[in-house]
Design an enzyme around this catalytic site. Structure first.
Site, PDB file in Angstrom:
ATOM      1  N   TRP A   1     -16.503  -0.935  -7.517  1.00  0.00           N
ATOM      2  CA  TRP A   1     -16.291  -2.198  -7.703  1.00  0.00           C
ATOM      3  C   TRP A   1     -15.157  -2.428  -6.245  1.00  0.00           C
ATOM      4  O   TRP A   1     -15.431  -3.261  -6.177  1.00  0.00           O
ATOM      5  CB  TRP A   1     -14.674  -1.959  -8.989  1.00  0.00           C
ATOM      6  CG  TRP A   1     -13.921  -0.478  -8.683  1.00  0.00           C
ATOM      7  CD1 TRP A   1     -12.407  -0.764  -7.545  1.00  0.00           C
ATOM      8  CD2 TRP A   1     -13.772   0.299  -8.842  1.00  0.00           C
ATOM      9  NE1 TRP A   1     -12.410   0.682  -7.617  1.00  0.00           N
ATOM     10  CE2 TRP A   1     -11.919   0.801  -8.033  1.00  0.00           C
ATOM     11  CE3 TRP A   1     -14.361   1.376  -9.575  1.00  0.00           C
ATOM     12  CZ2 TRP A   1     -12.526   2.938  -8.080  1.00  0.00           C
ATOM     13  CZ3 TRP A   1     -14.229   3.288  -9.819  1.00  0.00           C
ATOM     14  CH2 TRP A   1     -13.338   3.490  -9.034  1.00  0.00           C
TER      15      TRP A   1
ATOM     16  N   GLU B   1     -17.127   4.327  -5.933  1.00  0.00           N
ATOM     17  CA  GLU B   1     -15.845   2.935  -6.033  1.00  0.00           C
ATOM     18  C   GLU B   1     -16.924   2.020  -6.260  1.00  0.00           C
ATOM     19  O   GLU B   1     -17.306   1.154  -5.723  1.00  0.00           O
ATOM     20  CB  GLU B   1     -14.380   3.122  -5.272  1.00  0.00           C
ATOM     21  CG  GLU B   1     -13.584   3.918  -5.152  1.00  0.00           C
ATOM     22  CD  GLU B   1     -11.758   3.621  -4.839  1.00  0.00           C
ATOM     23  OE1 GLU B   1     -12.176   2.774  -4.502  1.00  0.00           O
ATOM     24  OE2 GLU B   1     -11.390   4.595  -4.592  1.00  0.00           O
TER      25      GLU B   1
ATOM     26  N   SER C   1      -5.499   1.348   4.922  1.00  0.00           N
ATOM     27  CA  SER C   1      -6.534   0.452   3.801  1.00  0.00           C
ATOM     28  C   SER C   1      -7.225  -0.503   4.194  1.00  0.00           C
ATOM     29  O   SER C   1      -6.973  -1.080   5.243  1.00  0.00           O
ATOM     30  CB  SER C   1      -5.669   0.299   2.866  1.00  0.00           C
ATOM     31  OG  SER C   1      -5.721  -0.041   0.926  1.00  0.00           O
TER      32      SER C   1
ATOM     33  N   GLN D   1       0.950  -1.255   0.669  1.00  0.00           N
ATOM     34  CA  GLN D   1      -0.433   0.425  -0.198  1.00  0.00           C
ATOM     35  C   GLN D   1       0.802   1.135  -0.032  1.00  0.00           C
ATOM     36  O   GLN D   1       0.545   2.460  -1.077  1.00  0.00           O
ATOM     37  CB  GLN D   1      -0.927   0.361   1.160  1.00  0.00           C
ATOM     38  CG  GLN D   1      -2.051   1.631   1.220  1.00  0.00           C
ATOM     39  CD  GLN D   1      -3.264   1.238   0.205  1.00  0.00           C
ATOM     40  OE1 GLN D   1      -2.982  -0.146  -0.387  1.00  0.00           O
ATOM     41  NE2 GLN D   1      -3.060   2.526  -0.066  1.00  0.00           N
TER      42      GLN D   1
ATOM     43  N   ALA E   1      -5.716   5.043  -0.577  1.00  0.00           N
ATOM     44  CA  ALA E   1      -5.547   5.096   1.355  1.00  0.00           C
ATOM     45  C   ALA E   1      -3.574   5.275   1.516  1.00  0.00           C
ATOM     46  O   ALA E   1      -3.381   4.665   0.938  1.00  0.00           O
ATOM     47  CB  ALA E   1      -6.607   4.175   1.974  1.00  0.00           C
TER      48      ALA E   1
END
Length: 431
Positions: free
Chosen positions: A398, A396, A338, A312, A333
């Site tokens: 998805w 988002e 995240s 991340q 993030a």
């Protein structure tokens, strides 16, 4: 003649008044003389009660009687005997319905000389405490029992500062005290919450959040730890507040205001879904969803699942380099913040990457299937359209987040689009 009539009227009035306020008005009451005896025991007209203000009456709950006085009242029932109430405690008892309320009849007189100049009085259904700082408030039932084990008003909790509030999630109740709160629920019993752990728990939505109700009091030895339905919260005098969720709990609340604990957290078990990893329970649910979608003629691919802290960090740094930090923070993030790091999130797509990681994904077969059916498998669309001010991220369609079938079904049924709202947490538009 006028003088004679005036004297007669005065004599009649005196006789009538004597019948109300005379030395032995108990003859009008079916209490066996208990109220009069209690009145004399408390000093009669020279005591705190002063003179009677009525003749009294019977016919109260459980064959009770009452007489009122200048300084309070005496209530009687065959089960409780005759006892006086006055001042702030009587006023609070009156507000709770007198003997017809949950407290029932008094079982004794007021006891004073408590910590901070306080007093209490026992009733059939509980106690009423009063102090100059807290006022008068009742304590009863399971919360009263727990309060007793914690030292009553001399313990950490101090005096009650309000009555019991019920109607919480899962049929629970709580009560505020000077030093914290006591929570009760049918499933988890009665436990106190206070101090830094209580404040941290509150920031996650109290009993509505991922931790749920407390299942113990805090235990301290250098540091303090408290167990909850969904995990533990720890206070350490030499380190930031920290928490851990039980391995089975999928209700992690991760956003820009609530990082993972520790920041380098890694899930306990991972399993493959297509080309991506997820936490094992979430992976099993997503495999079922993808299989059912395929049976309905809809193909769903996995694009991005579990990411470690270092993964991340690399991804976030690349977005900052491309777009600048302000915009990067709306689409990615920071490491340690995240959902992908929990192993509970998956970005999904269509074969051929049609509208991949774009808002138009909503209108693709995979996007439509997820929007309509993800909840059946325990997933939500974590960052819905129009809620950036709450979640901190742009739409988002998805990005699926596993929360378990119970929470997902509740969110759909209640019309709650974000985890922040479901947990009753504050919005997290920024770090």
């Amino acid at each position: 003649m006028t003088t004679f009539l005036r004297r007669c009227a005065a004599l009649v009035a005196a006789v009538l008044l004597a019948g109300v306020l005379g030395a032995s008005p108990a003859a009008a009451l079916d209490d066996g003389g208990a109220i009069s005896a209690a009145y004399q025991r408390l000093g009669g007209s020279a005591g705190r009660l002063g003179s009677p203000t009525d003749a009294g009456r019977c016919g109260l709950r459980d064959n009770g009687c009452v007489r009122h006085y200048q300084g309070g009242s005496i209530h009687y029932s065959p089960a409780s005997g005759a006892h006086a109430t006055w001042g702030g405690i009587e006023a609070r008892w009156a507000g709770l319905g007198w003997e017809a309320g949950q407290l029932g009849y008094p079982l004794g007189e007021e006891h004073c000389g408590l910590r901070g100049g306080g007093c209490y009085q026992d009733f059939q259904g509980g106690k009423v405490y009063w102090s100059p700082a807290s006022g008068a408030n009742p304590v009863w039932g399971a919360i009263l029992q727990r309060y007793a084990t914690l030292g009553w008003e001399t313990g950490h909790l101090g005096y009650a500062v309000g009555g019991e509030h019920c109607g919480l999630r899962g049929g629970g109740c709580y009560q505020d005290f000077q030093g914290g709160k006591v929570y009760w629920s049918p499933a988890f019993g009665t436990n106190p919450v206070w101090g830094a752990i209580g404040a941290y728990w509150a920031s996650y939505g109290w009993e509505n959040g991922p931790f749920g109700y407390p299942t113990s009091a805090e235990v301290c030895s250098g540091r303090c730890t408290q167990s909850f339905w969904g995990g533990q919260i720890t206070w350490n005098p030499t380190a930031p507040m920290s928490y851990s969720l039980w391995d089975w709990n999928p209700l992690a609340a991760v956003n820009k205001r609530h990082p993972l604990s520790p920041l380098s957290y890694a899930p306990p078990s991972l399993s493959w879904v297509g080309t991506q990893l997820m936490r094992a329970d979430a992976a099993a649910a997503l495999r079922r969803m993808i299989g059912d979608a395929a049976a309905a003629g809809v193909q769903i691919t996995t694009v991005s699942g579990y990411r470690s802290y270092s993964d991340q960090a690399t991804l976030y740094a690349s977005y900052v380099a491309w777009y600048g930090q302000a915009y990067a923070d709306t689409i990615s993030a920071r490491p340690g913040f995240s959902e992908h790091q929990t192993g509970l999130a998956m970005d999904i797509g269509n074969p051929g990457a049609a509208c991949g990681l774009q808002a138009c994904f909503r209108d693709t077969p995979a996007g439509r299937f997820a929007a309509a059916n993800a909840w059946r498998y325990g997933f939500i669309v974590r960052y819905p359209d129009g809620f950036q001010g709450i979640t901190g991220y742009t739409f988002e369609p998805w990005h699926l987040r596993y929360v378990g079938t119970n929470a997902a079904a509740q969110m759909r049924s209640w019309g709650v689009p974000t985890l922040e709202q479901y947990f009753l947490m504050s919005a997290a538009p920024g770090y």
